[in-house]
Scaffold this motif. Sequence first.
Motif, PDB file in Angstrom:
ATOM      1  N   UNK A   1       0.177  19.860  -5.495  1.00 45.70           N
ATOM      2  CA  UNK A   1       1.485  19.429  -5.033  1.00 45.70           C
ATOM      3  C   UNK A   1       1.423  18.250  -4.077  1.00 45.70           C
ATOM      4  N   UNK A   2       0.339  17.454  -4.181  1.00 48.01           N
ATOM      5  CA  UNK A   2       0.311  16.234  -3.369  1.00 48.01           C
ATOM      6  C   UNK A   2       1.352  15.241  -3.917  1.00 48.01           C
ATOM      7  N   UNK A   3       1.504  14.164  -3.186  1.00 49.90           N
ATOM      8  CA  UNK A   3       2.472  13.142  -3.575  1.00 49.90           C
ATOM      9  C   UNK A   3       2.102  12.554  -4.935  1.00 49.90           C
ATOM     10  N   UNK A   4       3.122  12.141  -5.714  1.00 49.73           N
ATOM     11  CA  UNK A   4       2.875  11.504  -7.000  1.00 49.73           C
ATOM     12  C   UNK A   4       2.158  10.174  -6.826  1.00 49.73           C
ATOM     13  N   UNK A   5       2.624   9.436  -5.840  1.00 47.50           N
ATOM     14  CA  UNK A   5       2.070   8.101  -5.622  1.00 47.50           C
ATOM     15  C   UNK A   5       0.815   8.175  -4.779  1.00 47.50           C
ATOM     16  N   UNK A   6      -0.083   7.223  -4.944  1.00 48.37           N
ATOM     17  CA  UNK A   6      -1.241   7.159  -4.048  1.00 48.37           C
ATOM     18  C   UNK A   6      -0.769   6.978  -2.604  1.00 48.37           C
ATOM     19  N   UNK A   7      -1.442   7.589  -1.662  1.00 47.42           N
ATOM     20  CA  UNK A   7      -1.135   7.337  -0.258  1.00 47.42           C
ATOM     21  C   UNK A   7      -1.916   6.101   0.186  1.00 47.42           C
ATOM     22  N   UNK A   8      -1.565   5.566   1.349  1.00 52.36           N
ATOM     23  CA  UNK A   8      -2.296   4.442   1.949  1.00 52.36           C
ATOM     24  C   UNK A   8      -2.967   4.944   3.219  1.00 52.36           C
ATOM     25  N   UNK A   9      -4.250   4.621   3.397  1.00 59.63           N
ATOM     26  CA  UNK A   9      -4.976   4.977   4.617  1.00 59.63           C
ATOM     27  C   UNK A   9      -5.399   3.687   5.308  1.00 59.63           C
ATOM     28  N   UNK A  10      -5.225   3.629   6.629  1.00 60.08           N
ATOM     29  CA  UNK A  10      -5.523   2.404   7.383  1.00 60.08           C
ATOM     30  C   UNK A  10      -6.678   2.622   8.357  1.00 60.08           C
ATOM     31  N   UNK A  11      -7.573   1.655   8.409  1.00 59.15           N
ATOM     32  CA  UNK A  11      -8.705   1.674   9.342  1.00 59.15           C
ATOM     33  C   UNK A  11      -8.840   0.277   9.921  1.00 59.15           C
ATOM     34  N   UNK A  12      -8.571   0.112  11.207  1.00 59.59           N
ATOM     35  CA  UNK A  12      -8.589  -1.231  11.806  1.00 59.59           C
ATOM     36  C   UNK A  12      -9.171  -1.206  13.220  1.00 59.59           C
ATOM     37  N   UNK A  13      -9.358  -2.411  13.752  1.00 57.31           N
ATOM     38  CA  UNK A  13      -9.722  -2.559  15.163  1.00 57.31           C
ATOM     39  C   UNK A  13      -8.527  -3.106  15.956  1.00 57.31           C
ATOM     40  N   UNK A  14      -7.324  -2.832  15.498  1.00 57.99           N
ATOM     41  CA  UNK A  14      -6.126  -3.435  16.099  1.00 57.99           C
ATOM     42  C   UNK A  14      -5.681  -2.761  17.387  1.00 57.99           C
ATOM     43  N   UNK A  15      -6.196  -1.571  17.681  1.00 52.94           N
ATOM     44  CA  UNK A  15      -5.670  -0.846  18.830  1.00 52.94           C
ATOM     45  C   UNK A  15      -4.222  -0.451  18.580  1.00 52.94           C
ATOM     46  N   UNK A  16      -3.611   0.117  19.599  1.00 51.17           N
ATOM     47  CA  UNK A  16      -2.217   0.541  19.435  1.00 51.17           C
ATOM     48  C   UNK A  16      -1.314  -0.080  20.501  1.00 51.17           C
TER      49      UNK A  16
ATOM     50  N   UNK B   1       5.765  -0.140   3.917  1.00 49.89           N
ATOM     51  CA  UNK B   1       6.922   0.734   3.699  1.00 49.89           C
ATOM     52  C   UNK B   1       8.090  -0.024   3.075  1.00 49.89           C
ATOM     53  N   UNK B   2       8.152  -1.329   3.301  1.00 50.56           N
ATOM     54  CA  UNK B   2       9.218  -2.124   2.699  1.00 50.56           C
ATOM     55  C   UNK B   2       8.995  -2.376   1.216  1.00 50.56           C
ATOM     56  N   UNK B   3       7.790  -2.059   0.735  1.00 49.57           N
ATOM     57  CA  UNK B   3       7.455  -2.338  -0.651  1.00 49.57           C
ATOM     58  C   UNK B   3       7.138  -1.105  -1.468  1.00 49.57           C
ATOM     59  N   UNK B   4       6.789  -0.015  -0.830  1.00 50.89           N
ATOM     60  CA  UNK B   4       6.530   1.208  -1.593  1.00 50.89           C
ATOM     61  C   UNK B   4       6.768   2.408  -0.701  1.00 50.89           C
ATOM     62  N   UNK B   5       7.315   3.465  -1.268  1.00 49.95           N
ATOM     63  CA  UNK B   5       7.575   4.695  -0.526  1.00 49.95           C
ATOM     64  C   UNK B   5       6.392   5.616  -0.713  1.00 49.95           C
ATOM     65  N   UNK B   6       5.553   5.721   0.296  1.00 52.05           N
ATOM     66  CA  UNK B   6       4.432   6.656   0.218  1.00 52.05           C
ATOM     67  C   UNK B   6       4.021   7.042   1.623  1.00 52.05           C
ATOM     68  N   UNK B   7       3.154   8.020   1.719  1.00 50.77           N
ATOM     69  CA  UNK B   7       2.592   8.405   3.011  1.00 50.77           C
ATOM     70  C   UNK B   7       1.590   7.348   3.461  1.00 50.77           C
ATOM     71  N   UNK B   8       1.662   6.955   4.729  1.00 50.51           N
ATOM     72  CA  UNK B   8       0.682   6.029   5.297  1.00 50.51           C
ATOM     73  C   UNK B   8      -0.076   6.777   6.392  1.00 50.51           C
ATOM     74  N   UNK B   9      -1.383   6.925   6.209  1.00 49.26           N
ATOM     75  CA  UNK B   9      -2.235   7.653   7.149  1.00 49.26           C
ATOM     76  C   UNK B   9      -3.020   6.700   8.022  1.00 49.26           C
ATOM     77  N   UNK B  10      -3.286   7.078   9.252  1.00 50.48           N
ATOM     78  CA  UNK B  10      -4.240   6.330  10.075  1.00 50.48           C
ATOM     79  C   UNK B  10      -5.601   7.009  10.022  1.00 50.48           C
ATOM     80  N   UNK B  11      -6.626   6.298   9.601  1.00 53.28           N
ATOM     81  CA  UNK B  11      -7.987   6.824   9.792  1.00 53.28           C
ATOM     82  C   UNK B  11      -8.352   6.583  11.253  1.00 53.28           C
ATOM     83  N   UNK B  12      -8.298   5.358  11.694  1.00 55.44           N
ATOM     84  CA  UNK B  12      -8.410   5.044  13.120  1.00 55.44           C
ATOM     85  C   UNK B  12      -8.020   3.592  13.314  1.00 55.44           C
ATOM     86  N   UNK B  13      -7.483   3.276  14.493  1.00 62.50           N
ATOM     87  CA  UNK B  13      -7.256   1.884  14.869  1.00 62.50           C
ATOM     88  C   UNK B  13      -8.059   1.535  16.108  1.00 62.50           C
ATOM     89  N   UNK B  14      -9.008   2.389  16.444  1.00 65.79           N
ATOM     90  CA  UNK B  14      -9.762   2.216  17.675  1.00 65.79           C
ATOM     91  C   UNK B  14     -11.195   1.764  17.421  1.00 65.79           C
TER      92      UNK B  14
END
Lengths: 280, 280, 280
Positions: free
Chosen positions: C1-16, C29-42
């Motif tokens: 029962x996961x989402x139909x669409x692929x999710x997006x996972x982000x990994x950056x050095x951008x900090x918060x 989010x303006x281009x596709x409706x899906x879950x966006x996960x953070x792996x880490x931004x640190x």
Amino acid sequence: MPEDRPIVALLTDFGVEDAYVGVMKSVIAGRCATTILDISHAVQPQNIAQAAYLLWSAYKYLPERAVTVGIVDPGVGTSRKAVAVRWPRGHFVGPDNGWMSYVIRDFRAQESGAAAGELPRGWEGVELTEPRFWLDPVSDTFHGRDIFAPVAAALVNGTSLSELGSPLASLTLLEIPPPTGGDGSVRGHVIHVDHFGNLITDVPAGFLPERYAVAIGSGTVEGPARSYESPDPLVALVGSSGSLEIAAPGGSAARLIRAAVGDPVSVTSAKKSGGTPTHE
Amino acid sequence: MPEDRPIVALLTDFGVEDAYVGVMKSVIAGRCATTILDISHAVQPQNIAQAAYLLWSAYKYLPERAVTVGIVDPGVGTSRKAVAVRWPRGHFVGPDNGWMSYVIRDFRAQESGAAAGELPRGWEGVELTEPRFWLDPVSDTFHGRDIFAPVAAALVNGTSLSELGSPLASLTLLEIPPPTGGDGSVRGHVIHVDHFGNLITDVPAGFLPERYAVAIGSGTVEGPARSYESPDPLVALVGSSGSLEIAAPGGSAARLIRAAVGDPVSVTSAKKSGGTPTHE
Amino acid sequence: MPEDRPIVALLTDFGVEDAYVGVMKSVIAGRCATTILDISHAVQPQNIAQAAYLLWSAYKYLPERAVTVGIVDPGVGTSRKAVAVRWPRGHFVGPDNGWMSYVIRDFRAQESGAAAGELPRGWEGVELTEPRFWLDPVSDTFHGRDIFAPVAAALVNGTSLSELGSPLASLTLLEIPPPTGGDGSVRGHVIHVDHFGNLITDVPAGFLPERYAVAIGSGTVEGPARSYESPDPLVALVGSSGSLEIAAPGGSAARLIRAAVGDPVSVTSAKKSGGTPTHE
């Protein structure tokens, strides 16, 4: 128009430097499509009491049926139990170490004669004993990923509590010394210092006289103020969690008076203002 | 293929140590199923100008119809207004204290004869006066949870602005000194220091000569560089927000030249390179 | 029962602290409706090796078909390639600078005779050369926003790799010195210090004898422990990523023994316990 499925809320001491939180979310998102919220991941490492406070400050606002996963788990891999609990508005999932204590205290306050640790009326719990809902293999050090995340996803997907494990009669509770007092005076403690340096105490609004003086550390402050905006260096007011809070307008009360979690506060009744100004 | 419903974007000074952000998201998620994005929660406590800059750096990229909630709110519980504003690409919700100032300046730059504070053409705003859209009770210190989050959810669910309150003719604006200059020289200021220590100024790309020298603190740096990769200790270039930026390749320009928000920068025209090397 | 669409996972050095991550999410989010996960931004600024480790610690848990965007990009705006790669369980999108190295090493370990940098069997990659999938204009300093976020959204929406650019035969790899050893002794390195101060090494569980002694800095610790709970100041165990980890129960091993990323560790076989206690 909220989501059909229960959302998942996460509360951990994992910080955000590593991939730990992202991995838990990955496991959940791979098994159920729902909103995953962060309550906080900045609980001090292994500080169960802080997690208990943060859960308490949030639990009334959780969406109906939310599955809240709390992982502050110094005993991971030891004999501490892994549990899932149904309370009237959702589920809690995590180690059995006391992180639900403040919430349970709220519910137990309305009961009498319950034994310590017993689940409040209307609650139900299981010890997680069914590995078919877990990742395989299960590590000794990351049950958040291997047990609690997939169990949370199972609950979102409609798995019943009874499938997940065996019934639980009691939960581990932290010893939380309640505020004490009488005769218009109350003694309590600072239980949280927030991001702004506001000192949040365990003295509930209902214990406060109409006007009061708060002694904390070497300082005294009269209340209640109506907002954080004031020419005074310190203000006392009822904070957003419904308990007495000391704040420094435009600054950090914690820094200003060097106060910290555990510090005692003492509240006494103060003369009403608004009448003839008193000699001062 | 974006979401049918407007998404919600959050910008606050709440930090991530407490449950404040999670509670706001809980209130929103309990009332509408949509994506909730973080713009940032690391605005310095009570620093409205920084929030205004961060919103400005993000607003052009927000999804159509996004409901952006901005909460840097030192005046919470005082007479400052709570507002919701419709701009051509979505809604802004929060206290009326200037956090939309840079965005409004962009829109006002295309108009003439507008009075200070007046809403830009095509914008519409209301003061939030209808408690039926709020939580009950409303605390004095956490309108993000009690007013702005539920109002944002109402907007996502299609509530019209006019139901939420009474029309608003003007908004509070921060005084933002614009960069000044002429004769090939421009004076501006550092308006943000980012996570990498890059110094972001208020000097727009359009004000820069083809080649230029930037004086900041005790240093000078020639530009434009094309990227952050350089053997030079400092580079000057047009950053991702479209204004002049000073960076230290592989390091922090802020630390290297001890610069901070508010520091003046001065840009003068420099000799073109690319022809006969000049004597230096 | 996961989402139909692929999710997006982000990994950056951008900090918060800035709006960089929020802007990337806004573009997605303006281009596709899906879950966006953070792996880490640190990730430490520009620390590609750390990003490579964090990706490795997470990749096995990513939902099927996840689009993982990794942005640690000191070379943004230079000639470094922008790439999208399909691996058996999803896509990776980001600069071609080595951030997938640990994952690729896992896949390459099962092959023989492959040339360095060659894509593992079953992988496919393109250099991103088709601006019609990007924002317009493209800045020189924020390809995360202008190229990688919209390309990730395109992949979520079903765009095929071949539309995005031209085929890629090899990827840039970091030089990762593997642990060495034999005769019951292994030499490796600390490759990550986590939020708790746990020292995570590159010595895989499979290289460890049944009982072992670990020398690190001036200290020695015997293993394996079964959990972090111990009366000992230090414990050695197989951590959640499947490699040797040194932890300080209730504290930070990194602080206790002043160890850091890159420090050597040496593992030797130790006498079995469980029989007659040995003289010590």
